[in-house]
Design a protein around this motif. Structure first.
Motif, short mmCIF file in Angstrom:
data_model
loop_
_atom_site.label_atom_id
_atom_site.label_comp_id
_atom_site.label_asym_id
_atom_site.label_seq_id
_atom_site.Cartn_x
_atom_site.Cartn_y
_atom_site.Cartn_z
N ILE A 26 -54.04 62.03 6.71
CA ILE A 26 -53.20 61.37 7.72
C ILE A 26 -54.12 60.49 8.57
CG2 ILE A 26 -51.53 61.70 9.59
CD1 ILE A 26 -51.27 64.67 8.59
N LEU A 27 -54.09 59.20 8.29
CA LEU A 27 -55.06 58.27 8.90
C LEU A 27 -54.41 57.36 9.92
CD1 LEU A 27 -56.69 57.29 5.53
CD2 LEU A 27 -57.96 58.32 7.40
N GLU A 28 -55.20 56.91 10.86
CA GLU A 28 -54.75 55.87 11.80
C GLU A 28 -54.40 54.63 10.97
OE1 GLU A 28 -57.94 54.81 14.43
OE2 GLU A 28 -56.88 53.07 15.25
N TYR A 29 -53.30 53.97 11.30
CA TYR A 29 -52.90 52.77 10.58
C TYR A 29 -53.59 51.56 11.18
CZ TYR A 29 -49.99 48.81 9.13
OH TYR A 29 -49.55 47.59 8.67
N ALA A 30 -54.30 50.80 10.35
CA ALA A 30 -54.97 49.57 10.82
C ALA A 30 -54.09 48.39 10.41
CB ALA A 30 -56.35 49.46 10.17
N TYR B 122 -50.37 54.63 1.82
CA TYR B 122 -49.01 54.19 2.13
C TYR B 122 -48.80 54.07 3.63
CZ TYR B 122 -48.07 55.48 -2.70
OH TYR B 122 -48.12 55.55 -4.08
N LEU B 123 -48.06 53.03 4.02
CA LEU B 123 -47.60 52.93 5.41
C LEU B 123 -46.56 54.04 5.57
CD1 LEU B 123 -47.74 51.28 7.99
CD2 LEU B 123 -45.89 49.85 7.11
N THR B 124 -46.71 54.88 6.57
CA THR B 124 -45.89 56.10 6.65
C THR B 124 -45.49 56.39 8.09
OG1 THR B 124 -47.07 56.97 4.73
CG2 THR B 124 -46.00 58.59 6.15
N ARG B 125 -44.32 56.97 8.26
CA ARG B 125 -43.88 57.32 9.61
C ARG B 125 -43.73 58.83 9.70
NH1 ARG B 125 -39.67 54.21 11.91
NH2 ARG B 125 -38.89 53.96 9.78
N GLU B 126 -44.27 59.41 10.79
CA GLU B 126 -44.06 60.85 11.04
C GLU B 126 -42.65 60.94 11.61
OE1 GLU B 126 -44.16 63.05 14.12
OE2 GLU B 126 -43.67 64.54 12.58
N VAL B 127 -41.78 61.70 10.96
CA VAL B 127 -40.34 61.65 11.25
C VAL B 127 -40.02 62.00 12.70
CG1 VAL B 127 -38.10 62.65 10.63
CG2 VAL B 127 -39.76 62.14 8.86
N LYS B 128 -40.55 63.15 13.20
CA LYS B 128 -40.13 63.61 14.54
C LYS B 128 -40.53 62.61 15.63
CE LYS B 128 -39.74 68.55 14.03
NZ LYS B 128 -40.56 68.48 12.75
N ILE C 10 -42.30 57.91 3.72
CA ILE C 10 -43.33 57.04 3.12
C ILE C 10 -42.78 55.62 2.95
CG2 ILE C 10 -44.81 56.70 1.12
CD1 ILE C 10 -45.44 59.49 1.17
N GLY C 11 -43.61 54.64 3.32
CA GLY C 11 -43.19 53.23 3.22
C GLY C 11 -44.00 52.51 2.15
N LYS C 12 -44.29 51.23 2.42
CA LYS C 12 -44.90 50.38 1.37
C LYS C 12 -46.35 50.79 1.12
CE LYS C 12 -46.77 46.86 4.48
NZ LYS C 12 -47.15 45.47 4.69
N PRO C 13 -46.83 50.56 -0.10
CA PRO C 13 -48.26 50.81 -0.37
C PRO C 13 -49.12 49.79 0.37
CG PRO C 13 -47.12 50.08 -2.38
CD PRO C 13 -46.11 50.08 -1.28
N LEU C 14 -50.24 50.28 0.96
CA LEU C 14 -51.13 49.37 1.68
C LEU C 14 -52.29 48.95 0.80
CD1 LEU C 14 -51.19 51.22 5.11
CD2 LEU C 14 -50.21 48.97 4.63
N GLY C 15 -52.65 49.85 -0.12
CA GLY C 15 -53.79 49.53 -0.99
C GLY C 15 -53.85 50.62 -2.05
N LYS C 16 -54.52 50.30 -3.15
CA LYS C 16 -54.61 51.36 -4.16
C LYS C 16 -56.09 51.71 -4.35
CE LYS C 16 -53.97 48.04 -7.93
NZ LYS C 16 -54.48 47.00 -7.05
N ILE D 158 -46.42 55.86 13.51
CA ILE D 158 -46.80 55.22 12.24
C ILE D 158 -48.23 55.60 11.89
CG2 ILE D 158 -47.18 52.98 11.10
CD1 ILE D 158 -44.25 53.56 11.52
N VAL D 159 -48.44 56.01 10.66
CA VAL D 159 -49.79 56.33 10.17
C VAL D 159 -49.98 55.70 8.80
CG1 VAL D 159 -49.93 58.53 11.42
CG2 VAL D 159 -49.02 58.48 9.07
N ALA D 160 -51.23 55.79 8.30
CA ALA D 160 -51.50 55.42 6.91
C ALA D 160 -51.75 56.73 6.18
CB ALA D 160 -52.73 54.51 6.83
#
Ligand SMILES: O=C(O)Cn1ncc2ncnc(NCCc3cnc(NC(=O)Nc4cccc(Cl)c4)s3)c21
Length: 270
Positions: free
Chosen positions: A90-94, A29-35, A16-22, A39-41
């Motif tokens: 698990i959302l597409e990151y815009a 959260y800006l998030t990375r799937e490890v394997k 999990i990375g930085k918050p994008l919005g509350k 990048i997803v939201a």
């Protein structure tokens, strides 16, 4: 996107990375799937909030709808999972964030940019209507931009309170069609009305029926009290399109197909 949608995801699969919005129901959260490094939201929703506001059916319907939609102008929901207290979408990151933040920065958009967004929104809605998905409660907060500035409808959720708060944030009537505010049965044409509202807002910087009090907005919507200010100077074709969408009788609103064939769209988009 994550390969196997049937896979049971868990928090361990993600960094999990930085918050994008509350949001009222949790943060994104800006998030990375490890394997895969993809990048997803990740939208985190608290179960006790869903219980408290009895939103199970709405959230379930959203997941059914959104996982079945796949269109370049509709934000993808790749999947979801949950733990004790939370549900994770698990959302597409815009990457471009909220369209309306761009609208606030530049006060109003150029006719070309506005037409490009209206054409994308119309195509997304035509796709949704084809899949029998209507009334997506479209408003600028729910329109996101990807890394190439392409519009994404992301409004399948409950009211996502974004960081850059809007003064008319919660419960705004501005975007609702007359039959909606009158709580009548509404059909696909409510979305056509909203395209007209957004087209006006993109060009003038404010929605057409904005008023200090909700009761006045309600009255203005019911009267279709539409007036075009003399500045900014907006083309006749744009006003013509808006006037053919903001029509009280929903059966008389321009169809999504006809929007794509309108001179203002043809002139600015092709
Ligand atoms: O985070 C930001 O403020 C802006 N931002 N910036 C970039 C970015 N990239 C992707 N997504 C973002 N935001 C999430 C958009 C959503 C899509 N679908 C949703 N669904 C939902 O919230 N459902 C829901 C919640 C609670 C109750 C119920 Cl009944 C339903 S939220 C992004």
């Amino acid at each position: 996107p994550p390969k196997n949608p049937k896979k049971q995801w868990s928090l361990n699969d993600f960094e999990i990375g930085k918050p994008l919005g509350k949001g009222k129901f949790g943060r994104v959260y800006l998030t990375r799937e490890v394997k895969s490094g993809f990048i997803v939201a990740l939208k985190v929703i608290f179960k006790e909030q869903i219980e408290k506001y009895r939103l199970h059916h709405q959230l379930r319907r959203e997941m059914e709808i959104q996982t079945s939609l796949c269109h370049p102008n509709v934000l993808r929901l790749y999947g979801w999972f949950h733990d004790e207290q939370r549900i994770y979408l698990i959302l597409e990151y815009a990457h471009g964030g909220e369209l309306y933040r761009e609208l606030r920065k530049t006060r109003h958009l150029s006719e070309k940019q506005a037409a490009i967004y209206i054409a994308s929104l119309t195509q997304a809605l035509a796709y949704c209507h084809e899949k029998h998905v209507i009334h997506r409660d479209i408003k600028p907060e729910n329109l996101l931009l990807d890394h190439e500035g392409r519009l994404k409808i992301a409004d399948f959720g409950w009211s996502v309170q974004s960081r850059s708060k809007r003064h008319t944030m919660c419960g705004t009537l501005d975007y609702l069609a007359p039959e909606m505010v009158e709580n009548k049965a509404h059909d696909y044409a409510v979305d056509n009305w909203t395209v007209g509202i957004l087209c006006y807002e993109f060009l003038y910087g404010v929605p057409p029926f904005e008023a200090e009090r909700q009761t006045d907005t309600f009255r203005r919507i019911m009267k279709v009290d539409l007036c075009f200010p003399s500045t900014p100077d907006v083309s006749g074709e744009a006003k013509n399109l808006i006037s053919q969408l903001l029509v009280k009788d929903s059966s008389k609103r321009l169809s999504l197909q006809k929007i794509m064939e309108h001179p203002w769209i043809i002139k600015n988009v092709t």
